[in-house]
Design a protein around this motif. Structure first.
Motif, short mmCIF file in Angstrom:
data_model
loop_
_atom_site.label_atom_id
_atom_site.label_comp_id
_atom_site.label_asym_id
_atom_site.label_seq_id
_atom_site.Cartn_x
_atom_site.Cartn_y
_atom_site.Cartn_z
N GLU A 218 11.53 10.84 -7.50
CA GLU A 218 12.25 10.72 -6.17
C GLU A 218 11.19 9.88 -5.25
O GLU A 218 11.45 8.96 -4.98
N HIS A 219 9.44 9.84 -5.96
CA HIS A 219 8.59 8.97 -5.03
C HIS A 219 8.70 7.96 -6.19
O HIS A 219 8.60 6.63 -5.38
N LEU A 220 8.84 8.40 -7.29
CA LEU A 220 9.25 6.73 -8.38
C LEU A 220 10.55 5.42 -8.00
O LEU A 220 10.35 4.55 -7.43
N ARG B 183 0.85 -0.69 -0.34
CA ARG B 183 -0.03 0.41 0.08
C ARG B 183 0.78 0.88 -0.13
O ARG B 183 0.53 2.67 -0.71
N ARG B 184 1.77 1.32 0.40
CA ARG B 184 2.96 2.35 1.02
C ARG B 184 3.46 2.57 -0.48
O ARG B 184 3.22 3.32 -1.06
N ALA B 185 4.22 1.43 -1.26
CA ALA B 185 4.49 2.00 -2.17
C ALA B 185 3.45 2.40 -3.85
O ALA B 185 3.97 3.27 -4.55
N HIS B 186 1.83 1.93 -3.43
CA HIS B 186 1.39 2.58 -4.05
C HIS B 186 0.93 3.88 -4.14
O HIS B 186 0.27 4.09 -5.22
N PHE B 187 0.96 4.16 -2.90
CA PHE B 187 0.57 5.12 -2.88
C PHE B 187 1.61 6.28 -3.31
O PHE B 187 1.96 7.31 -3.31
N LEU B 188 2.82 5.95 -3.32
CA LEU B 188 4.29 6.46 -3.70
C LEU B 188 4.00 7.15 -5.77
O LEU B 188 4.46 7.79 -5.73
N ILE B 189 3.30 5.95 -5.95
CA ILE B 189 3.60 5.77 -7.45
C ILE B 189 2.12 6.45 -7.89
O ILE B 189 1.95 7.12 -8.94
#
Length: 394
Positions: free
Chosen positions: A348-350, A325-331
């Motif tokens: 940066e987020h990717l 979920r954290r990675a999905h948020f960043l994407i």
């Protein structure tokens, strides 16, 4: 401005349009998007959003994966993940053969624990570990459930089929994910578990969401509510009902029904207030944090990027939130940053998403399209972006 070769979604849309013997104008007339946007996407000047790709696939009467290029075979082979898919496919095919006389399974409590641990591995984005262990566990649980059928064993088998679905989706094998969901239904019926059956309807709804069939997705969510409504009201059934509302919120957002988005988010928020964090229930990550994440995702889906960023900047993700979920948020946040002109922040987020969940990020269509978009927008491609583009096979 940087340029790319023909290996991008816009180029594939152009190829399929020509195979269908349609001009750009003719295809644009079938889309809820402008001719100018279609032209820009085909030329590679704009990235293809998920809703745009789904609309093109529907208009061309083809599968979305034809346009996205999934599964990304070169990268899967490089990561040695492709070889892990065939054993999963074979394990899913042996569901109705009864006990295996050549197999000695672990005791039921160990198998049930192992099924739960596999769900945790997927949420931690350890896809390789989960994919490697999954076929053997399906075989053991199938044997055990046929030999000494209990509700708990059928539930655990349904859980492994759900894990097969999750892995298949993350790696882009959507045909296999559909088989896994059918097997999940088969096991959930034998477990007589309405919550599991409702979770399966939720996942089916997301399949149609990806395909652009939003009305079907909404009907499946309604069917899920009907099924879970048959269960006693417990923390489990409430969490499943709340997750169904969250699924409906993003489907409604893709359908551009802002009023429905608000209703479903409000319903989910009320449930989250009652039960608090319920991320352990069927590994759905349901709770106040996931409600906030879905509200932001809905804004991204409706192209309300400024609003999405305002929400993202105020968000404080709890430490227990699943890595997936954290990675999905960043994407999602990277997409919003790019669309509002903050390309450095988007990159940066990717990079953070890659560091946190490399396998998930590499095979996530949204991440790949955002990287593609950043390459197109950059007058001079920085080394970090070059590395990211090469990493996804651009």
């Amino acid at each position: 401005m940087s340029t790319l070769d023909g290996n991008h979604t816009g180029a594939r849309i152009k190829e399929q349009r020509r195979l269908a013997r349609l001009t750009q104008r003719q295809l644009a007339d079938r889309l809820p998007f402008s001719y100018a946007l279609l032209n820009s996407v085909e030329c590679g000047l704009r990235p293809a959003t998920a809703d745009f790709v789904a609309a093109c696939a529907k208009a061309l009467n083809i599968d979305v994966t034809v346009l996205t290029g999934q599964p990304y075979m070169t990268e899967l082979q490089r990561d040695r993940l492709a070889v892990l898919v065939r054993p999963i496919r074979e394990a899913l095919d042996l569901y109705d053969l009864g006990p295996n006389p050549d197999l000695t399974a672990r005791p039921a409590p160990q198998l049930i624990t192992a099924a739960d641990e596999l769900c945790a591995e997927v949420r931690a984005t350890h896809l390789r570990n989960a994919a490697r262990a999954l076929p053997g566990l399906i075989a053991e649980l199938t044997h055990a459930a046929w030999s000494t059928p209990t509700t708990e064993l059928w539930q655990a088998l349904a859980s492994t089929y759900r894990t097969a679905h999750d892995i298949s989706v993350k790696l882009g094998y959507y045909d296999l994910s559909a088989v896994a969901l059918d097997r999940m239904d088969w096991a959930a019926q034998r477990a007589s578990d309405p919550c599991l059956a409702a979770v399966r309807q939720y996942m089916r709804a997301l399949v149609y969401f990806r395909e652009g069939e939003y009305r079907i997705g909404q009907r499946l969510v309604a069917a899920g509510h009907s099924v879970v409504g048959q269960a006693e009201e417990t923390r489990e059934s409430l969490a499943v009902a709340g997750q169904l509302h969250l699924g409906a919120s993003v489907i409604s957002a893709r359908a551009d029904d802002q009023a429905a988005v608000g209703r479903h988010i409000d319903e989910a928020r009320q449930i989250a207030k009652r039960i608090g964090d319920a991320s352990d229930v069927h590994w759905l990550s349901f709770g106040p944090a996931n409600v906030a994440l879905h509200r932001m995702s809905a804004a991204v889906e409706m192209h309300q990027y400024d609003d999405a960023l305002k929400q993202a900047r105020k968000m404080k993700l709890p430490t227990q939130l699943a890595t997936s979920r954290r990675a999905h948020f960043l994407i999602d946040r990277a997409r919003a940053e790019m669309e509002t002109g903050s390309t450095e922040k988007a990159l940066e987020h990717l990079v953070d998403a890659r560091r946190m969940a490399p396998e998930q990020t590499r095979y996530h269509p949204g991440a790949r399209e955002t990287i593609t978009g950043l390459v197109h927008l950059s007058r001079r491609t920085p080394d970090t972006l070059n590395h990211m583009a090469a990493w996804i096979g651009l």
